[in-house]
Design a protein around this motif. Structure first.
Motif, PDB file in Angstrom:
ATOM      1  N   GLY B   7       0.872  -1.165   0.000  1.00 20.61           N
ATOM      2  CA  GLY B   7       0.000   0.000   0.000  1.00 20.61           C
ATOM      3  C   GLY B   7       0.914   1.222   0.000  1.00 20.61           C
ATOM      4  N   GLY B   8       2.078   1.020  -0.622  1.00 17.09           N
ATOM      5  CA  GLY B   8       3.161   2.003  -0.553  1.00 17.09           C
ATOM      6  C   GLY B   8       2.934   3.200  -1.455  1.00 17.09           C
ATOM      7  N   THR B   9       1.865   3.136  -2.263  1.00 18.71           N
ATOM      8  CA  THR B   9       1.582   4.290  -3.127  1.00 18.71           C
ATOM      9  C   THR B   9       0.661   5.284  -2.421  1.00 18.71           C
ATOM     10  OG1 THR B   9      -0.276   3.145  -4.151  1.00 18.71           O
ATOM     11  CG2 THR B   9       1.864   2.871  -5.206  1.00 18.71           C
ATOM     12  N   GLY B  10       0.153   4.900  -1.250  1.00 20.38           N
ATOM     13  CA  GLY B  10      -0.659   5.825  -0.445  1.00 20.38           C
ATOM     14  C   GLY B  10       0.236   6.823   0.267  1.00 20.38           C
ATOM     15  N   ARG B  11      -0.366   7.805   0.938  1.00 23.76           N
ATOM     16  CA  ARG B  11       0.446   8.908   1.448  1.00 23.76           C
ATOM     17  C   ARG B  11       1.231   8.544   2.711  1.00 23.76           C
ATOM     18  NH1 ARG B  11      -0.357  14.790   0.669  1.00 23.76           N
ATOM     19  NH2 ARG B  11       1.862  14.424   0.399  1.00 23.76           N
ATOM     20  N   ILE B  12       0.654   7.665   3.545  1.00 25.33           N
ATOM     21  CA  ILE B  12       1.446   7.210   4.699  1.00 25.33           C
ATOM     22  C   ILE B  12       2.641   6.406   4.185  1.00 25.33           C
ATOM     23  CG2 ILE B  12       1.416   5.351   6.433  1.00 25.33           C
ATOM     24  CD1 ILE B  12       0.558   7.679   7.833  1.00 25.33           C
ATOM     25  N   GLY B  13       2.386   5.574   3.159  1.00 24.51           N
ATOM     26  CA  GLY B  13       3.455   4.799   2.527  1.00 24.51           C
ATOM     27  C   GLY B  13       4.546   5.716   2.003  1.00 24.51           C
ATOM     28  N   GLU B  14       4.144   6.792   1.343  1.00 25.86           N
ATOM     29  CA  GLU B  14       5.104   7.766   0.812  1.00 25.86           C
ATOM     30  C   GLU B  14       5.984   8.337   1.931  1.00 25.86           C
ATOM     31  OE1 GLU B  14       3.321  10.982  -1.405  1.00 25.86           O
ATOM     32  OE2 GLU B  14       5.103  12.257  -1.156  1.00 25.86           O
ATOM     33  N   GLY B  15       5.321   8.740   3.002  1.00 29.20           N
ATOM     34  CA  GLY B  15       6.055   9.345   4.115  1.00 29.20           C
ATOM     35  C   GLY B  15       7.068   8.387   4.720  1.00 29.20           C
ATOM     36  N   LEU B  16       6.622   7.160   4.987  1.00 29.13           N
ATOM     37  CA  LEU B  16       7.541   6.182   5.590  1.00 29.13           C
ATOM     38  C   LEU B  16       8.682   5.849   4.633  1.00 29.13           C
ATOM     39  CD1 LEU B  16       4.997   3.785   7.370  1.00 29.13           C
ATOM     40  CD2 LEU B  16       6.525   5.451   8.456  1.00 29.13           C
ATOM     41  N   ALA B  17       8.348   5.650   3.352  1.00 23.99           N
ATOM     42  CA  ALA B  17       9.376   5.316   2.354  1.00 23.99           C
ATOM     43  C   ALA B  17      10.452   6.402   2.328  1.00 23.99           C
ATOM     44  CB  ALA B  17       8.728   5.165   0.975  1.00 23.99           C
ATOM     45  N   CYS B  18      10.026   7.651   2.244  1.00 23.62           N
ATOM     46  CA  CYS B  18      11.006   8.751   2.127  1.00 23.62           C
ATOM     47  C   CYS B  18      11.811   8.932   3.414  1.00 23.62           C
ATOM     48  CB  CYS B  18      10.304  10.047   1.747  1.00 23.62           C
ATOM     49  SG  CYS B  18       9.662  10.002   0.061  1.00 23.62           S
ATOM     50  N   ARG B  19      11.159   8.746   4.547  1.00 24.05           N
ATOM     51  CA  ARG B  19      11.891   8.933   5.810  1.00 24.05           C
ATOM     52  C   ARG B  19      12.909   7.810   6.024  1.00 24.05           C
ATOM     53  NH1 ARG B  19      10.396  13.669   9.177  1.00 24.05           N
ATOM     54  NH2 ARG B  19       8.550  14.461   8.154  1.00 24.05           N
ATOM     55  N   TRP B  20      12.538   6.587   5.626  1.00 22.16           N
ATOM     56  CA  TRP B  20      13.423   5.442   5.873  1.00 22.16           C
ATOM     57  C   TRP B  20      14.469   5.240   4.775  1.00 22.16           C
ATOM     58  CZ3 TRP B  20       8.802   1.942   7.701  1.00 22.16           C
ATOM     59  CH2 TRP B  20       8.567   2.199   9.069  1.00 22.16           C
ATOM     60  N   ALA B  21      14.240   5.845   3.609  1.00 17.43           N
ATOM     61  CA  ALA B  21      15.144   5.613   2.470  1.00 17.43           C
ATOM     62  C   ALA B  21      16.537   6.175   2.719  1.00 17.43           C
ATOM     63  CB  ALA B  21      14.548   6.215   1.200  1.00 17.43           C
ATOM     64  N   LEU B  22      16.668   7.027   3.713  1.00 15.27           N
ATOM     65  CA  LEU B  22      18.001   7.563   4.031  1.00 15.27           C
ATOM     66  C   LEU B  22      18.954   6.462   4.473  1.00 15.27           C
ATOM     67  CD1 LEU B  22      16.059  10.118   4.233  1.00 15.27           C
ATOM     68  CD2 LEU B  22      17.688  11.010   5.887  1.00 15.27           C
ATOM     69  N   ARG B  23      18.426   5.406   5.068  1.00 16.68           N
ATOM     70  CA  ARG B  23      19.306   4.370   5.609  1.00 16.68           C
ATOM     71  C   ARG B  23      18.977   2.951   5.154  1.00 16.68           C
ATOM     72  NH1 ARG B  23      20.301   5.515  11.900  1.00 16.68           N
ATOM     73  NH2 ARG B  23      21.633   3.707  11.508  1.00 16.68           N
ATOM     74  N   HIS B  24      17.880   2.798   4.392  1.00 15.07           N
ATOM     75  CA  HIS B  24      17.456   1.435   4.046  1.00 15.07           C
ATOM     76  C   HIS B  24      17.068   1.336   2.566  1.00 15.07           C
ATOM     77  CE1 HIS B  24      17.335   0.731   8.354  1.00 15.07           C
ATOM     78  NE2 HIS B  24      16.682   1.882   8.463  1.00 15.07           N
ATOM     79  N   GLU B  25      17.038   0.087   2.071  1.00 20.64           N
ATOM     80  CA  GLU B  25      16.496  -0.150   0.729  1.00 20.64           C
ATOM     81  C   GLU B  25      14.983  -0.295   0.842  1.00 20.64           C
ATOM     82  OE1 GLU B  25      18.181  -3.410  -1.553  1.00 20.64           O
ATOM     83  OE2 GLU B  25      20.105  -2.998  -0.589  1.00 20.64           O
ATOM     84  N   ILE B  26      14.275   0.447   0.019  1.00 18.36           N
ATOM     85  CA  ILE B  26      12.811   0.449   0.121  1.00 18.36           C
ATOM     86  C   ILE B  26      12.195  -0.217  -1.118  1.00 18.36           C
ATOM     87  CG2 ILE B  26      10.759   1.908   0.364  1.00 18.36           C
ATOM     88  CD1 ILE B  26      12.664   2.173   2.755  1.00 18.36           C
ATOM     89  N   TYR B  27      11.242  -1.089  -0.878  1.00 19.70           N
ATOM     90  CA  TYR B  27      10.446  -1.648  -1.968  1.00 19.70           C
ATOM     91  C   TYR B  27       9.000  -1.202  -1.803  1.00 19.70           C
ATOM     92  CZ  TYR B  27      14.598  -4.353  -2.692  1.00 19.70           C
ATOM     93  OH  TYR B  27      15.895  -4.690  -2.919  1.00 19.70           O
ATOM     94  N   VAL B  28       8.584  -0.355  -2.722  1.00 21.21           N
ATOM     95  CA  VAL B  28       7.199   0.118  -2.698  1.00 21.21           C
ATOM     96  C   VAL B  28       6.346  -0.962  -3.358  1.00 21.21           C
ATOM     97  CG1 VAL B  28       5.622   1.881  -3.552  1.00 21.21           C
ATOM     98  CG2 VAL B  28       7.939   2.523  -2.827  1.00 21.21           C
ATOM     99  N   GLY B  29       5.395  -1.510  -2.608  1.00 18.46           N
ATOM    100  CA  GLY B  29       4.553  -2.571  -3.158  1.00 18.46           C
ATOM    101  C   GLY B  29       3.162  -2.073  -3.498  1.00 18.46           C
ATOM    102  N   SER B  30       2.614  -2.632  -4.580  1.00 21.07           N
ATOM    103  CA  SER B  30       1.226  -2.325  -4.934  1.00 21.07           C
ATOM    104  C   SER B  30       0.676  -3.499  -5.732  1.00 21.07           C
ATOM    105  CB  SER B  30       1.176  -1.034  -5.764  1.00 21.07           C
ATOM    106  OG  SER B  30      -0.122  -0.834  -6.285  1.00 21.07           O
ATOM    107  N   ARG B  31      -0.643  -3.610  -5.804  1.00 15.81           N
ATOM    108  CA  ARG B  31      -1.225  -4.623  -6.698  1.00 15.81           C
ATOM    109  C   ARG B  31      -0.851  -4.310  -8.145  1.00 15.81           C
ATOM    110  NH1 ARG B  31      -7.490  -4.948  -5.087  1.00 15.81           N
ATOM    111  NH2 ARG B  31      -7.144  -2.714  -5.172  1.00 15.81           N
TER     112      ARG B  31
END
Lengths: 216, 216
Positions: B7-31
């Motif tokens: 559900g990474g294309t939603g806005r909470i997903g966006e926020g978490l992805a961007c905040r965590w991407a500084l130190r981690h590899e992020i995989y945004v998942g969606s159907r």
């Protein structure tokens, strides 16, 4: 206004009495009249020492309510029913503020709401002639009793009578820095009641104390 | 770490992805893989524009979880069960963070917990092979997505696996100024889940917006 604080010899009672005595007549209520009078005397001294004139008297719970526009129920849930029965002859259309949280402790505290969904609604059903408003569950008594302290925190106010809620909102503004918030109908009190055991547990788990809540 | 945000294309997903991407590899998942790839590209651009190197990729929900140590369920309650069925073949012992709040809206929002008591526990029962941790229900997505903002607020973390909770606690510290708090066992998640509809209602009633919570 004339405000009766029932269970007024407890520490939350002390805090509310002292904070409100700046602008209102306070009746500290207790089952034990001597205890009420002693407590009232102590609270008066605290304020007089600060150069504040006030009128705080002690009385039986019933006498306190008989004189009051607003009555605060600041007793444990288990004690509330006997108290209500004792007050019944003098209840008319007062505003009754419920601070009551039904909870039990095993290893942790647990919210144990009655069938009605929350304590405030249960009490309103028992005494339909008064206007029950639910508030002040999550104010730390240590902070409230420290009269030098501006309390950072919100008080969520639930009730079904708009005018009664307005009175409690204005009373809340008299506690320095505390912000009153409209929490909706009396049935919503479940949420703020259940926060109390949660806050106590969380404080224990995280090495914190006297937790209140602020919506930011 | 490798973190899948479902559900990474939603806005909470966006926020978490961007905040965590500084130190981690992020995989945004969606159907919808294309939607996931587009979103990932957008988030990457935001960070690159700020001179931050990052690795954010888009994938199907299943592929995202297959690669990840931690998977975030950031979908509506109703969508969670289909998502879980689709993930089942690739679930092993990942940490699964549930942001899920079962609620419905009539005039006001209402918390509608499942029989298990809360969404997090329901999900844990459905997929016992993973370690479910419950967190981030009450972070405003507007605040989370504004990367310049230090967020004043607490994140209460519930879970039954101590190590998994520790990982989520550390991830929470990476969101500037947010304080992680131990909320106890997964069953305690009921409290923090039910805060979400309460906060939305209270914001509406009091003319506020994007309310989070801070324990003071």
């Amino acid at each position: 206004m004339k405000i009766a604080i029932l269970g007024g010899t407890g520490r939350i009672g002390e805090g509310l009495a002292c904070r409100w005595a700046l602008r209102h007549e306070i009746y500290v209520g207790s089952r034990d009249v001597d205890k009420a009078k002693n407590a009232a005397c102590g609270y008066s001294c605290q304020l007089t020492d600060r150069g504040i004139e006030c009128r705080i008297d002690g009385a039986s719970n019933k006498e306190a309510v008989e004189k009051a526009d607003v009555a605060v129920l600041s007793v444990p849930y288990e004690a509330a029913f006997e108290l209500i029965e004792c007050l019944r002859p003098v209840l008319k259309n007062q505003i009754v503020i419920s601070l009551i949280v039904p909870m039990k402790k095993n290893k942790w505290f647990e919210y144990t709401p009655p069938e009605e969904g929350c304590a405030a609604l249960h009490i309103q059903h028992l005494i339909p002639e008064v206007k029950v408003v639910s508030a002040y569950h999550n104010l730390s008594y240590r902070k409230l009793c420290n009269l030098d302290l501006e309390i950072e925190g919100d008080v969520v106010i639930c009730g079904d009578d708009v005018d009664a809620k307005h009175v409690v909102t204005e009373l809340t503004r008299e506690i320095r820095r505390v912000r009153p918030l409209d929490g909706g109908h009396l049935s919503e009190s479940r949420m703020i009641e259940s926060l109390t055991p949660f806050l106590i547990n969380m404080a224990t788990r995280n090495g914190l104390s006297d937790l209140g809540v602020k919506f930011v």
